[in-house]
Design a protein around this motif. Structure first.
Motif, mmCIF file in Angstrom:
data_model
loop_
_atom_site.group_PDB
_atom_site.id
_atom_site.type_symbol
_atom_site.label_atom_id
_atom_site.label_comp_id
_atom_site.label_asym_id
_atom_site.label_seq_id
_atom_site.Cartn_x
_atom_site.Cartn_y
_atom_site.Cartn_z
ATOM 1 N N VAL A 1 -9.417 4.802 -0.238
ATOM 2 C CA VAL A 1 -8.071 5.349 -0.424
ATOM 3 C C VAL A 1 -8.118 6.480 -1.442
ATOM 4 N N ASP A 2 -7.184 7.411 -1.330
ATOM 5 C CA ASP A 2 -7.172 8.543 -2.244
ATOM 6 C C ASP A 2 -6.339 8.232 -3.490
ATOM 7 N N GLU A 3 -6.326 9.166 -4.417
ATOM 8 C CA GLU A 3 -5.651 8.950 -5.695
ATOM 9 C C GLU A 3 -4.149 8.773 -5.521
ATOM 10 N N ALA A 4 -3.569 9.466 -4.552
ATOM 11 C CA ALA A 4 -2.128 9.330 -4.316
ATOM 12 C C ALA A 4 -1.797 7.902 -3.876
ATOM 13 N N ALA A 5 -2.640 7.326 -3.030
ATOM 14 C CA ALA A 5 -2.419 5.957 -2.585
ATOM 15 C C ALA A 5 -2.580 4.978 -3.741
ATOM 16 N N VAL B 1 -2.502 -0.228 4.096
ATOM 17 C CA VAL B 1 -3.540 0.677 4.596
ATOM 18 C C VAL B 1 -3.538 0.593 6.118
ATOM 19 N N LYS B 2 -3.168 1.678 6.747
ATOM 20 C CA LYS B 2 -3.055 1.706 8.199
ATOM 21 C C LYS B 2 -4.431 1.786 8.860
ATOM 22 N N GLY B 3 -4.610 0.967 9.902
ATOM 23 C CA GLY B 3 -5.816 1.035 10.714
ATOM 24 C C GLY B 3 -7.117 0.834 9.961
ATOM 25 N N ALA C 1 -1.465 -4.180 14.403
ATOM 26 C CA ALA C 1 -2.781 -4.801 14.440
ATOM 27 C C ALA C 1 -3.815 -3.849 13.843
ATOM 28 N N GLY C 2 -4.596 -4.354 12.889
ATOM 29 C CA GLY C 2 -5.605 -3.535 12.221
ATOM 30 C C GLY C 2 -5.201 -3.056 10.850
ATOM 31 N N ASP C 3 -3.895 -3.128 10.519
ATOM 32 C CA ASP C 3 -3.426 -2.737 9.186
ATOM 33 C C ASP C 3 -3.724 -3.837 8.176
ATOM 34 N N VAL C 4 -3.927 -3.435 6.922
ATOM 35 C CA VAL C 4 -4.162 -4.404 5.846
ATOM 36 C C VAL C 4 -3.215 -4.094 4.692
ATOM 37 N N LEU C 5 -2.496 -5.113 4.248
ATOM 38 C CA LEU C 5 -1.558 -4.983 3.143
ATOM 39 C C LEU C 5 -2.194 -5.526 1.872
ATOM 40 N N PHE D 1 -4.849 -9.155 6.307
ATOM 41 C CA PHE D 1 -5.297 -8.501 7.535
ATOM 42 C C PHE D 1 -4.352 -8.897 8.668
ATOM 43 N N HIS D 2 -3.871 -7.922 9.394
ATOM 44 C CA HIS D 2 -2.994 -8.183 10.537
ATOM 45 C C HIS D 2 -3.809 -8.102 11.823
#
Length: 253
Positions: free
Chosen positions: A2-6, A18-20, A188-192, A137-138
Motif C-alpha cells: 500500500v502507498d503512503e496515502a493509504a 484493500v481492493k483485489g 470477493a478478493g478484497d481484504v479489510l 479476507f472476503h
C-alpha cells in the motif's frame, strides 16, 4: 504494497479496505475450501453472541465457524503467509515482522446469518503496545444485505472502551448503534484491515447466498499480551513474516 496515502488513511480512520488483494478465482477456491471444511467438521455449536438478538428483534439467526483453519487445510496456511497480505500488515504496523495471534473462518448462512453488535477486539486479547490488527479476507461479495462489516471511522483514537459483558462483550447499544456505523461493502478478493481498537460490527445476512470470510488477527512479535486471554489458539506465535526478535518461548505467548 500500500502507498503512503493509504497508510495515512488507516492511521486517521483505523481501517483500510484493500481492493483485489487476491484474485476472484483465488477467492472462489478459498470459499469452496471454507465450505468443505465446515462440512467435514459437522459441528452443532453456534458461536452467535447472545447479544445479537438485540439487533434482530429476538429473531433466531445462526453462524458457522472454525478457529485455527491452517491446521485443517494447507490452503489457509499458504494464504496467511502470502506476502501480498503480510506486506500490508507489516506496513500498517510499521515493523518488518508479523506474528500470528489467531485465525477464524466465518460463514453467515443465507437468510439468517448472525450479526455482531458493535465492539472492539481489544477486550478479548489486550496487548501492551496495541499493535494488534485484524484482516478480513472476503471469499465472496459482501454487500450490506449480506451483513458486511461496519466500522466507526476514527474510533480507534479513543483507546480501550468499556464494554458490556452480558450476552458477550459489546458496546452499549444506545451509544453505539449499528445503523450509525459505516458499511464496508466488499467484493470477493478484497481484504479489510483494522486496528483492534476500531469499533466494528456487522449486520444480518438476509440474502439467499452465504457470506464467507477469514479473519486473521496479527501483531508485532515484540508486543506482549496482557494476561492469558485468548491464549489457547493453537497457531499463536507463528511467524508470518520476518523474525521474532523477542525470542520468547512459545509457552510464554
Amino acid at each position: 504494497m500500500v502507498d503512503e496515502a493509504a497508510l495515512a488513511s488507516y492511521r486517521d480512520n483505523g481501517y483500510l479496505l484493500v481492493k483485489g488483494l487476491i484474485g476472484k478465482d483465488e477467492a472462489a477456491t478459498y470459499r469452496q475450501e471454507s465450505h468443505d471444511l465446515i462440512g467435514r467438521l459437522n459441528r452443532d455449536w453456534d458461536p452467535t453472541w447472545g447479544s445479537a438478538k438485540e439487533l434482530t428483534m429476538g429473531a433466531a439467526t445462526e453462524l458457522k465457524h472454525c478457529h485455527d483453519v491452517q491446521f485443517y487445510s494447507a490452503a489457509f496456511a499458504r494464504l496467511i503467509t502470502d506476502p501480498r497480505f503480510t506486506d500490508v500488515a507489516a506496513a500498517i504496523m510499521g515493523t518488518p515482522n508479523v506474528q500470528l495471534h489467531h485465525t477464524k473462518m466465518f460463514v453467515k448462512p443465507p437468510e439468517k446469518g448472525s450479526p455482531f453488535p458493535m465492539h472492539q477486539d481489544h477486550p478479548f486479547f489486550p496487548h501492551t503496545k496495541d499493535s494488534v490488527g485484524a484482516a478480513i479476507f472476503h471469499f465472496d461479495d459482501a454487500p450490506v444485505e449480506k451483513g458486511c462489516v461496519r466500522v466507526v471511522p476514527g474510533s480507534h483514537k479513543n483507546g480501550a472502551l468499556q464494554h458490556e459483558t452480558e450476552g458477550s462483550y459489546h458496546l452499549p447499544f444506545s451509544e453505539w448503534p449499528l445503523e450509525n456505523s459505516v458499511p464496508c461493502e466488499a467484493e470477493a478478493g478484497d481484504v479489510l484491515f483494522f486496528s483492534y481498537h476500531t469499533v466494528h460490527g456487522s449486520g444480518t445476512n438476509t440474502t439467499d447466498e452465504a457470506r464467507t470470510t477469514l479473519l486473521v488477527q496479527y501483531r508485532d512479535p515484540e508486543d506482549e499480551p496482557i494476561g492469558d486471554s485468548h491464549s489457547q489458539s493453537l497457531g499463536q506465535g507463528m511467524m508470518l513474516r520476518g523474525i521474532d526478535p523477542s525470542s520468547r518461548a512459545l509457552g510464554d505467548r
